[in-house]
Motif scaffolding. Structure first.
Motif: not given
Ligand code: SF4
Ligand code: SF4
Lengths: 288, 375
Positions: B262-274
């Motif tokens: 998947x998109x690791x950067x997007x996953x990190x962002x999602x984890x950080x915010x939600x």
């Protein structure tokens, strides 16, 4: 309070499930299934007694919990499948003799759970309401296999279509139960425990061999019938009839006494009155 | 016959090529010939659109059914959230920003479009970045971005929030996370589903691993798929092969877009915010861990916490005759609904499935006459 318990003594496994109002939600169903599986695997246990609770044996799925859900149809469907699994576990207990001991009344899926047992004993004042139609449901829990096998096609038609409640005496005549045991709750418990211990210690192999022969056809039909039942149940769960029946149920009983048991008690009182007046009895009707 | 393979550097037109489609169809027929009737579910509105537009169901043997699940983000958006959005749009000094699809979706008493006619302030944006620009441009005004969508949209919002937003911009989050709903689908369909086609864009964010529970818990194969006829037929062929061999992997048939991880950067962002919390899928059910909810540290951006968005009336998910919730679960077809094409049309939708171009009823309405020859 721990609602579901298992204890084995003298080759007899005692399963008690005094669940509030006899209404079993998903977690009750899962816990009871687990307990039955435990008993099935217990080599020390030859006979299992399903005691239900002191007030109700079981009233099937918990309609109050279902009604309060976001999507009642889905929860009802999940709940009744979980109850199906329990009945399945009882019906497939090939290495044990199963007894149901009805200290209190049963309705809907609770009746099927009771009659899935090999021997069924009840106290005098209990009522069985094997019909689902009052709740807007066609029924599951293997009713379409169990009822015709036990009471015959004709009586099944009457019970299911008319949604008629049945007193202990009628249940005995029909074969839904095998014996009424009178007396105080303690005597009932002692009496049945003694019976179970006798059966467990005397020629249990022969009894189990007979069971496997007797249940052969019934077990073979189960898979097809349960698929049919579930298919129709899903439609019923999504039908407005179920929603209004549930609404009436929750409103009228105010989370107290299940509606069908009120109705059943009322019907039986009326019927007793009628029986006193003329002799137009249940069996007279059905023998015609 | 030698099995066809599709290479990454394929000519894009090849994904519509009739000859390749025919070969794949032949391979599917051969595979299916010795298989019992089976059902595969897809969970992507884009797939339903492509399947109907390209008449793919007509290419498949009659006993291989591909049914539509809850794949349209607009359809599954809970009515409660649209009611909140309407309440916000009607608040003085507040402008609600959102994507166009959701405007006409009927909510409990009205839609966002009707709210706009009744004096509510609603603006359509094409990207969350537009929301930033608008908020910067009018610092006196309060803006709320109403975010509807699956993992892809949620990732965009997470990225935005992560990098900072103007003080006058809030978020009404109604994003949903797809994997947990598969458990519900398994429960509702019992053992009648044999495989899943996974959503193209959403899996590009999460990667394949989040669906491993399908293999471990349910022993069911899953395959990602793109949106062209060849993509979809290829994924179906792969799924049938897995089913036939009693294998239950999660496989990637859209590797020109999706990386397995998947998109690791997007996953990190999602984890950080939600955080993921239980969330309602409109009319379907409340599903564990399926709703994106802003983390406590971002509560200052949460419109639900900062603004008065609770409507004064109780929510009603659907018109009593509308079967959208069952259409979304794949239990019934739009044609089973009495209102389909009669009272309910895209110009006068009764339920959400008739509004969005990804909604099953809308798709079936729009392309119902297409036959194979028009491909
Ligand atoms: S956003 Fe893309 S992947 Fe998600 S449902 Fe829509 S088309 Fe499918
Ligand atoms: S046709 Fe209209 S009313 Fe019927 S299910 Fe679809 S959206 Fe709902």
């Amino acid at each position: 309070m721990q609602e579901i318990s298992y204890q084995a003594r003298n080759n007899v496994g005692h399963i008690k499930f005094p669940i509030h109002n006899g209404a079993m939600d998903l977690s009750h169903c899962r816990q009871l299934l687990h307990t039955i599986e435990l008993a099935k695997e217990d080599h020390a246990c030859k006979v299992i007694i399903l005691w239900g609770g002191p007030d109700f044996f079981s009233n099937g799925i918990d309609l109050n919990a279902v009604h309060l859900q976001y999507n009642a149809s889905i929860l009802a469907y999940k709940n009744l499948k979980a109850l199906n699994n329990i009945v399945h576990a009882v019906l497939t207990a090939n290495t044990k003799l199963v007894i149901s001991a009805l200290q209190g009344s049963a309705s809907a899926g609770g009746v099927m759970l009771a009659i899935a047992a090999d021997l069924r004993y009840a106290r005098k004042n209990i009522v069985l309401n094997p019909s689902y139609a009052n709740l807007g449901l066609c029924g599951s829990e293997y009713w379409s296999v169990l009822l015709p096998a036990i009471i015959g096609y004709g009586f099944t038609q009457k019970l299911i279509y008319e949604a008629s409640p049945v007193s202990a005496a009628e249940a005995l005549r029909l074969g839904l139960i095998h014996q009424i045991i009178d007396g105080e709750p303690d005597t009932f418990e002692e009496n049945i425990t003694a019976k179970a211990e006798y059966l467990a210690s005397t020629n249990i192999n022969a009894r189990l061999a007979a069971k496997s022969v007797l249940n052969h056809h019934l077990l073979a039909q189960m898979e097809t019938q349960v698929k049919l039942e579930l298919e129709k149940m899903k439609d019923c769960c999504n039908h407005p009839e179920f929603e209004s029946a549930r609404g009436r149920f929750v409103e009228k009983n105010g989370h107290q006494q299940p509606l069908f048991l009120n109705a059943a008690a009322g019907n039986i009182q009326q019927k007793n009155k009628r029986d006193d007046q003329d002799d137009n009895t249940y069996e007279a009707n059905d023998n015609t | 016959m030698k099995r066809m393979t599709i290479h990454k550097k394929f000519n894009p037109d090849a994904f519509k090529d009739r000859e390749i489609v025919n070969r794949l169809t032949q391979e599917i027929k051969l595979l299916a010939a010795r298989m019992a009737p089976l059902k595969i579910m897809h969970i992507c509105g884009g797939h339903e659109n492509a399947i109907v537009r390209y008449a793919i169901r007509q290419f498949l043997p009659a006993h291989i059914k591909v049914i539509a699940g809850p794949g349209c983000p607009v359809c599954v958006c809970p009515v409660e959230s649209i009611d909140e959005a309407i309440t916000l749009a009607l608040l003085p000094g507040v402008t609600l920003l959102t994507f166009g699809d959701i405007l006409r979706v009927p909510a409990t008493n009205s839609s966002l479009e009707e709210a706009r006619v009744n004096g509510g302030s609603v603006k359509v944006v094409y990207s969350p970045l537009d929301a930033i620009k608008l908020a910067q441009h009018s610092p006196q005004q309060t803006f709320v971005f109403f975010s509807v969508g699956f993992e892809t949209t949620a990732a965009g919002i997470a990225g935005l929030i992560h990098s900072g937003v103007p003080e006058n911009l809030f978020f009404l989050i109604a994003n949903r996370y797809m994997p947990p709903v598969l458990k519900l689908l398994m429960e509702v369909h019992d053992d009648s589903l044999q495989g899943f086609l996974l959503a193209g864009h959403a899996t590009a964010i999460t990667g394949l691993g989040v669906y491993d529970f399908m293999r471990d818990e349910f022993k069911l194969p899953c395959a990602t798929a793109g949106f062209e006829p060849v993509d979809i037929l290829l994924a179906i062929r792969e799924l049938l092969t897995l089913i036939k061999n009693d294998q239950h992997q999660v496989i990637n048939c859209y590797s020109r877009v999706i990386k397995n991880e998947g998109n690791l950067i997007a996953q990190k962002c999602l984890k950080e915010v939600f955080d993921l919390k239980p969330g309602v899928w409109r009319g379907i059910d409340k599903v564990e861990d399926s709703a994106y909810v802003l983390k406590d540290k971002y509560a200052f951006l949460d419109a639900r916490k900062q603004l008065a968005c609770k409507p004064s009336y109780p929510p009603q998910a659907h018109h009593p005759s509308c079967l959208c919730h069952r259409v979304m679960l794949g239990e019934v077809e739009p044609q089973d609904c009495k209102l389909f094409k009669k009272a309910c049309t895209p110009s006068k939708p009764f339920g959400p499935c008739m509004v969005s171009p990804e909604g099953t009823c809308h798709v079936r309405y729009s392309y119902s006459e297409i036959k194979i020859d028009s491909l």
